[in-house]
Write an enzyme that holds these catalytic residues in place. Structure first.
Site, PDB file in Angstrom:
ATOM      1  N   HIS A  24       0.258  -1.192   7.134  1.00  0.00           N
ATOM      2  CA  HIS A  24       0.180   0.175   6.604  1.00  0.00           C
ATOM      3  C   HIS A  24      -0.177   0.183   5.119  1.00  0.00           C
ATOM      4  O   HIS A  24       0.624  -0.251   4.290  1.00  0.00           O
ATOM      5  CB  HIS A  24       1.541   0.878   6.819  1.00  0.00           C
ATOM      6  CG  HIS A  24       1.638   2.218   6.152  1.00  0.00           C
ATOM      7  ND1 HIS A  24       2.681   2.557   5.324  1.00  0.00           N
ATOM      8  CD2 HIS A  24       0.805   3.287   6.173  1.00  0.00           C
ATOM      9  CE1 HIS A  24       2.499   3.797   4.869  1.00  0.00           C
ATOM     10  NE2 HIS A  24       1.367   4.260   5.370  1.00  0.00           N
ATOM     11  N   VAL A  57       0.235  -3.262   1.087  1.00  0.00           N
ATOM     12  CA  VAL A  57       0.151  -3.082   2.539  1.00  0.00           C
ATOM     13  C   VAL A  57       1.524  -3.452   3.099  1.00  0.00           C
ATOM     14  O   VAL A  57       2.030  -4.548   2.842  1.00  0.00           O
ATOM     15  CB  VAL A  57      -0.929  -3.974   3.186  1.00  0.00           C
ATOM     16  CG1 VAL A  57      -0.900  -3.829   4.713  1.00  0.00           C
ATOM     17  CG2 VAL A  57      -2.315  -3.611   2.672  1.00  0.00           C
ATOM     18  N   GLU A  58       2.146  -2.536   3.823  1.00  0.00           N
ATOM     19  CA  GLU A  58       3.415  -2.851   4.489  1.00  0.00           C
ATOM     20  C   GLU A  58       3.117  -3.529   5.822  1.00  0.00           C
ATOM     21  O   GLU A  58       2.472  -2.936   6.693  1.00  0.00           O
ATOM     22  CB  GLU A  58       4.228  -1.577   4.728  1.00  0.00           C
ATOM     23  CG  GLU A  58       4.762  -0.973   3.441  1.00  0.00           C
ATOM     24  CD  GLU A  58       5.569   0.301   3.704  1.00  0.00           C
ATOM     25  OE1 GLU A  58       6.786   0.268   3.517  1.00  0.00           O
ATOM     26  OE2 GLU A  58       4.964   1.317   4.083  1.00  0.00           O
ATOM     27  N   VAL A  59       3.605  -4.755   5.964  1.00  0.00           N
ATOM     28  CA  VAL A  59       3.414  -5.498   7.211  1.00  0.00           C
ATOM     29  C   VAL A  59       4.726  -5.410   7.988  1.00  0.00           C
ATOM     30  O   VAL A  59       5.762  -5.915   7.541  1.00  0.00           O
ATOM     31  CB  VAL A  59       3.034  -6.961   6.916  1.00  0.00           C
ATOM     32  CG1 VAL A  59       3.011  -7.778   8.207  1.00  0.00           C
ATOM     33  CG2 VAL A  59       1.673  -7.013   6.217  1.00  0.00           C
TER      34      VAL A  59
END
Lengths: 286, 286
Positions: B118, B129-131
């Site tokens: 995200h 970026v959220e993983v």
């Protein structure tokens, strides 16, 4: 003729105020019930007048900035002495982060000249001062305080009504509570959360405030677009941190950033340097 | 040999991913059920292969970045087609901001290769970026996704467990809720609150994250000092915004920042420029 300010309290905050007022040519009286350390006396020698006696230190004051202990009875006593001994035009500001000035000004005949002028840590470089009047504070007092802080180079923000924690600390606590909750629950590590904020929200809110951020995030339709619907996917309960799990936060933070005086100084200096550079950058792009 | 990525969805987020992958030499297939506008076709002409057929667009994919509509049944259908038609080593990431990948991967034979990646708005310049893996996502999938996002120049953050809103949006909502409440209650104007944040918390969290910020704020004793007591003056109830008062937020924001496409473009560009300059500055002082 340059004006007179009395700073009450020679701690970190009091010294930050002292330097700012000196820079802008004010005569500074520094009052502290204890002796000022030799180190501080050396920095300010010849530029600042030191006092132990409160009444004596304010008798020519145009402005008083109180930075004493964060305890209501002590502040009430201090402000009564100010009302008795300072000139009748003098304004009395408390640096308090948590006590509202209507409490400080209770039964004080100078209530209309009392307000909060709360700086933000680290006070030597952060531009914010929260100016919080109480219901009895006069408009003139508010306007003069706002003007003086602006002239000192601060960016004062007017808080229109008293509220516990004022604004900056309320927002900070709302944010930190959720940070603490997420780390306690094992959703993310403290150091990873820090990086996440640095690379998203921190970066956003150092370029635009939260309302302009939302306004731009909503596209050409702006914040009305966001507030009217898109957020509907975002209905969930926020967390509450558990005080018995604070050790998790401490362990992860100390592991990521180390402990001790020297480490603290080095990291604080790096933060301050970057802060000052971002401030310069913002001025250039204004 | 350069690798193949398929981007699903030619909206703002999909195009931001497209540019990043192209920059780093990936072969990009861009899938959209609708025709791509002439403007976009011109920018990517000869560099990107355009597809309407999803199965066809992923048959050589090493990585898929989905940026479709934020609706679960649509995403479930898309990811089933991915599982059927993409190579068995391919990883499938959703850009979803609000749907967890365990739901997207329900009854999907490739669940171990599915996760959330995200990005944060504006996706073309924000590093985050959220993983977010789901319980079935393999470690290899997570590691590969983290590595690919790093190679693209992002700063991916690993969210260890699924949670509604992930981390950045939860923190943002915690903060915005209190912002909305304070403005609705007439404590502070929207524009003044923005300035307050720019001159305090935003500035702090663009130089150090919240945990390091607290750690430094606690002095040489660090965060343990703050969590053990000083905060005791800060026990108060945070507010809850009232949806029926959203018009106050909209009015004040539009008054402060204007409305319309042109205004939005100008302000967004200014924000983006400053963001990029702060990022440069941070790299220099690392």
């Amino acid at each position: 003729m340059s004006k007179n300010v009395t700073i009450i309290g020679g701690g970190v905050i009091g010294l930050a105020w002292t330097r700012k007022f000196l820079e802008k040519g004010w005569n500074v009286h520094l009052n502290d019930s204890q002796d000022i350390s030799a180190f501080i006396e050396k920095e300010f020698n010849g530029k600042v007048k030191f006092f132990h006696d409160l009444a004596e230190s304010v008798k020519d004051a145009d402005y008083v900035q109180e930075c004493g202990p964060e305890r209501l009875p002590i502040k009430q006593d201090i402000f009564k002495i100010l009302a008795q001994h300072a000139p009748t035009h003098a304004i009395f500001a408390s640096s308090s982060s948590s006590i509202v000035s209507s409490e400080i000004a209770e039964n004080n005949p100078a209530a209309d000249r009392i307000l909060i002028g709360h700086p933000f840590n680290p006070a030597n470089i952060m531009p914010l001062v929260e100016v919080v009047p109480n219901p009895k504070t006069s408009k003139d007092t508010v306007n003069t305080a706002m003007q003086i802080y602006s002239e000192l180079g601060y960016e004062p923000a007017l808080i229109q009504k008293e509220i516990a924690g004022f604004v900056a600390n309320r927002l900070q606590i709302a944010f930190l509570n959720e940070c603490y909750y997420l780390v306690e629950q094992g959703i993310i590590d403290a150091a990873d959360l820090d990086k996440l904020v640095l690379n998203s929200l921190g970066l956003r809110w150092s370029t635009v405030g939260p309302f302009e951020g939302e306004h731009l995030g909503g596209g050409a339709q702006g914040i009305s677009h966001l507030l009217s619907g898109v957020g509907s996917n975002m209905n969930f309960q926020l967390g509450t941190p558990d005080p018995t799990k604070a050790h998790i936060l401490i362990e992860q933070t100390e592991k990521a950033y180390g402990v001790g005086e020297e480490n603290w100084k080095k990291r604080s200096e790096k933060r301050d340097q970057l802060t000052e550079e971002i401030l310069k950058l913002r001025k250039q792009t204004k």
